[in-house]
Design an enzyme around this catalytic site. Structure first.
Site, short mmCIF file in Angstrom:
data_model
loop_
_atom_site.label_atom_id
_atom_site.label_comp_id
_atom_site.label_asym_id
_atom_site.label_seq_id
_atom_site.Cartn_x
_atom_site.Cartn_y
_atom_site.Cartn_z
CE1 TYR A 1 45.93 36.41 37.24
CE2 TYR A 1 47.20 36.19 35.22
CZ TYR A 1 47.04 35.90 36.47
OH TYR A 1 48.10 35.08 37.09
CE LYS B 1 48.42 38.34 38.39
NZ LYS B 1 49.56 37.90 39.51
#
Ligand code: ADP
Length: 246
Positions: free
Chosen positions: A150, A154
């Site tokens: 993640y 991101k």
């Protein structure tokens, strides 16, 4: 950008931040809202609640052909796309034990989907001389909190949004990137155990407040990285509630 009479596409529009954004954009008078989600039923349900201005469609944003078709279908049906909110996301909630397949999933949904959206919609916006790209990233895109895949993907999303703004910002395309830390959505709740959920429910921002802050941010002229602190500040100003977050 004011949403009145505008056409917006929102990926991940079936739940959480995307659904709240769709509701807010509808209240602001958007002419057409296309909610695209892997969970087609959820997208259609939210669209049904909003009313005839909204349509729900099943789209897998990790597939470039499906994102391209989403853009082409929307232009064919509504004449243009004013705002593309590339908002769908996945969280694997693992560290080093993340498998290659899971890394690929995070990579394709949290990063490549933004690339596919830009490839499909930027030429259309350049032709019109205007357009708005909104990407949902995360505070994990600025500081490597949360799970490994993640945080990495991101970070890529924030970098890509910034690159888009640098490259196309002087040609009528505005870009913003939303980087929240805790918004009360399924993704956040699924990422922690039951005890922590109680804490999160007290401290996390409601999706509706996030959507309001995003809508307010659309008026900003500069490239906007909307951080969690700015969302909290926005809520404080809106509600006058200065104690809630102390
Ligand atoms: P948040 O709003 O915090 O990002 P949610 O889990 O509530 O978290 O919403 C994420 C949305 O993204 C969900 O509606 C989910 O179905 C959608 N989504 C996840 N993967 C894809 C995908 N590959 N294509 C389209 N939508 C997706």
């Amino acid at each position: 950008m004011k949403l009145k009479d505008k056409v917006a596409v929102i990926t991940g529009g079936g739940n959480g931040i995307g659904a709240a954004m769709a509701r807010r954009f509808a209240r602001d008078g958007a002419r057409a809202l296309v909610l695209a989600d892997l969970d087609g039923d959820a997208a259609r349900r939210v669209a049904g609640e909003i009313g005839p201005v909204a349509t729900g469609v099943q789209v897998d944003v990790s597939r470039e052909d499906q994102v391209a078709a989403l853009v082409q279908d929307t232009i064919a049906r509504h004449g243009c796309i004013d705002l593309f909110a590339s908002n769908a996301g996945v969280s694997i909630s693992k560290g080093l034990e993340t498998t290659d397949a899971e890394w690929e999933l995070a990579w394709s949904v949290n990063l490549m989907a933004h690339v596919y959206a830009a490839r499909a919609v930027v030429p259309h916006m350049l032709e019109r001389g205007e357009g708005y790209l909104l990407q949902t990233a995360s505070a994990a895109g600025l500081l490597s909190i949360s799970d490994a895949s993640y945080a990495v993907t991101k970070h890529g999303a924030v970098a890509f949004a910034e690159w888009l703004s640098i490259t196309y910002g002087n040609r009528g395309i505005k870009v913003s990137c939303f980087c929240p830390m805790g918004v009360r959505t399924n993704m956040l709740l699924n990422s922690v155990g039951e005890v922590d959920q109680q804490t999160l429910l007290q401290g996390a921002v409601a999706p509706e407040d996030a959507a309001d802050a995003i809508a307010a941010g659309l008026d900003e002229e500069r490239f906007l990285i909307l951080t969690h602190l700015e969302v909290l500040e926005y809520i404080r100003r809106k509600t006058g509630d200065y104690d809630r977050w102390l």
